[in-house]
Design an enzyme around this catalytic site. Structure first.
Site, mmCIF file in Angstrom:
data_model
loop_
_atom_site.group_PDB
_atom_site.id
_atom_site.type_symbol
_atom_site.label_atom_id
_atom_site.label_comp_id
_atom_site.label_asym_id
_atom_site.label_seq_id
_atom_site.Cartn_x
_atom_site.Cartn_y
_atom_site.Cartn_z
ATOM 1 C CG HIS A 251 -3.528 2.707 -2.447
ATOM 2 N ND1 HIS A 251 -3.481 2.187 -1.199
ATOM 3 C CD2 HIS A 251 -2.794 1.977 -3.317
ATOM 4 C CE1 HIS A 251 -2.574 1.096 -1.340
ATOM 5 N NE2 HIS A 251 -2.145 1.047 -2.483
ATOM 6 C CG HIS B 246 2.230 2.830 -2.591
ATOM 7 N ND1 HIS B 246 3.169 2.044 -3.407
ATOM 8 C CD2 HIS B 246 1.208 2.229 -2.433
ATOM 9 C CE1 HIS B 246 2.283 0.673 -3.653
ATOM 10 N NE2 HIS B 246 1.376 0.855 -2.936
ATOM 11 C CD GLU C 99 1.977 -0.400 0.305
ATOM 12 O OE1 GLU C 99 0.726 0.323 0.336
ATOM 13 O OE2 GLU C 99 2.029 -1.409 -0.366
HETATM 14 C C1 BGC Z 1 -1.545 -2.909 -2.741
HETATM 15 C C2 BGC Z 1 -1.318 -3.753 -4.222
HETATM 16 C C3 BGC Z 1 -1.456 -2.827 -5.227
HETATM 17 C C4 BGC Z 1 -0.421 -1.646 -4.986
HETATM 18 C C5 BGC Z 1 -0.462 -0.916 -6.333
HETATM 19 C C6 BGC Z 1 -0.390 -2.082 -2.792
HETATM 20 O O1 BGC Z 1 -0.264 -1.196 -1.433
HETATM 21 O O2 BGC Z 1 -1.553 -3.664 -1.749
HETATM 22 O O3 BGC Z 1 -2.393 -4.696 -4.209
HETATM 23 O O4 BGC Z 1 -1.272 -3.561 -6.569
HETATM 24 O O5 BGC Z 1 -0.392 -1.116 -3.889
HETATM 25 O O6 BGC Z 1 -1.504 -0.178 -6.541
#
Ligand code: BGC
Length: 365
Positions: A127, A200, A330
């Site tokens: 991310h 998210h 997402e």
């Molecule tokens: C990821 C997860 C992660 C979450 C929060 C998601 O987009 O795929 O693995 O734990 O985000 O960080």
């Protein structure tokens, strides 16, 4: 286009609909981050539903609507105060970039150049790194009240989080009278760089984290998904969901087969038959009677069933946010695409325009 109402003296936003408030966008002070003022924008439509967005991380802090019994609640997890976000969250409601999801070992190459990014999730990059787009202050402009529209802009400088190129990003949030939250992303760069932007939000359609999302019913229009290794990096295979716990091609209760795989945190390869004419995902819940439809032009969607939520985070009213009490949908390019030549390209070159749209539509069943 009309001008916005500025009620910046009002610093205690709450989650109740204000029936005297007309449609449009209201701007309030929400605190300060990185020595810059942070605002909370409330986008209200003619139905009286509201979406609240802050320019800190572009976070959707609330989406308030009526359930089938006429009670108002927010279908996304969020906080009424900035402090909750400054203290770090698992990306509640945030805009994610420069690259959403994982890049294996934080490394990728473009041409002859190899780049090393922060490794912030086991051995991988997740991310956008240590301070991704979810933790930066965006410029915000109310560009319309009918429909309520907020434009967020951010310049991610060359070298920020070790990504190449000055990337100019805009994200436009529009909330229509049909209860559609449309998110339009645009970006341009002056040096080739990977780009993958998403939102998210953590949904619980009941509006109450006391209720597990394992009873929600989900459809994802994807015949295939991208299997991952033990560190959640795709193996490169595009695998059929048929006959597996990953099959949501027909509406299925999330909890039915979740134990077979421990939890969903996977990228689905969308069939994407007809861009925006039909939803690529539908989420429903009987308790509230709510239905959420997702539309996108992106090739994939990460279905994350809140596996790592463990009660550490609490809602404003003190309820622990436990495992499987919220889920994310997402829309995105496939994880680790910069290192996977078979996946659709995520490299944006100078002179090109990154442009993508995702729409979440809420209704009662
Ligand atoms: C990821 C997860 C992660 C979450 C929060 C998601 O987009 O795929 O693995 O734990 O985000 O960080």
């Amino acid at each position: 286009m009309t001008t916005s109402k500025d009620i910046s003296t009002h610093t205690q936003p709450d989650n109740n609909l204000d029936n005297n408030q007309n449609f449009g966008v209201v701007k309030e002070n929400f605190g300060e981050a990185d020595n810059q003022p942070i605002y909370l924008f409330t986008l209200s439509n003619r139905k009286g539903d509201q979406v609240k967005i802050t320019n800190y991380g572009g976070i959707v802090t609330a989406w308030i609507s009526q359930d089938k019994n006429g009670n108002n609640s927010s279908i996304v997890i969020g906080y009424q105060h900035l402090d909750g976000y400054l203290a770090q969250t698992p990306y509640f409601g945030a805009l994610i970039g420069r690259f959403a999801n994982r890049i294996a070992k934080g490394k990728f190459s473009i041409g002859k150049e190899t780049y090393s990014l922060a490794v912030n999730n086991g051995e991988n990059h997740l991310h956008g790194g240590n301070k991704g787009f979810d933790k930066v202050v965006w410029d915000a402009e109310i560009i319309n009240n009918d429909p309520p529209t907020l434009l967020l802009s951010y310049l991610s400088k060359h070298g920020e989080e070790s990504y190449p190129g000055n990337l100019k990003v805009t994200v436009r949030y529009t909330f229509t009278d049909d209860n559609e939250l449309e998110i339009e992303y645009n970006a341009e760069t002056d040096k080739s760089t990977p780009v993958n932007l998403t939102n998210h939000s953590y949904f619980n359609l009941t509006g109450d984290v006391s209720n597990s999302i394992l009873n929600h019913i989900l459809m994802i229009d994807a015949d295939n998904y991208t299997p991952v290794d033990s560190t959640s990096i795709p193996t490169g295979e595009i695998k059929s969901v048929t006959g597996t716990a990953f099959d949501f091609t027909k509406p299925e209760k999330i909890g039915t087969k979740i134990n077979e795989i421990g939890g969903y945190d996977h990228n689905y390869v969308l069939n994407n038959k007809d861009n925006f004419a039909t939803p690529i995902a539908i989420l429903t819940d009987d308790i509230s009677g709510r239905k959420l439809e997702v539309f996108t032009d992106q090739p994939g969607i990460q279905f994350y069933s809140g596996n790592f939520l463990n009660g550490t985070f609490k809602t404003d009213d003190g309820k622990a946010i436990e495992k499987h009490t919220a889920l994310c949908l997402e829309t995105q390019h496939f994880p680790d695409s910069p290192n996977q030549p078979e996946f659709p390209s995520v490299i944006l070159h100078p002179g090109e325009k990154y442009h993508t749209t995702t729409k979440y539509k809420l209704s009662l069943q």
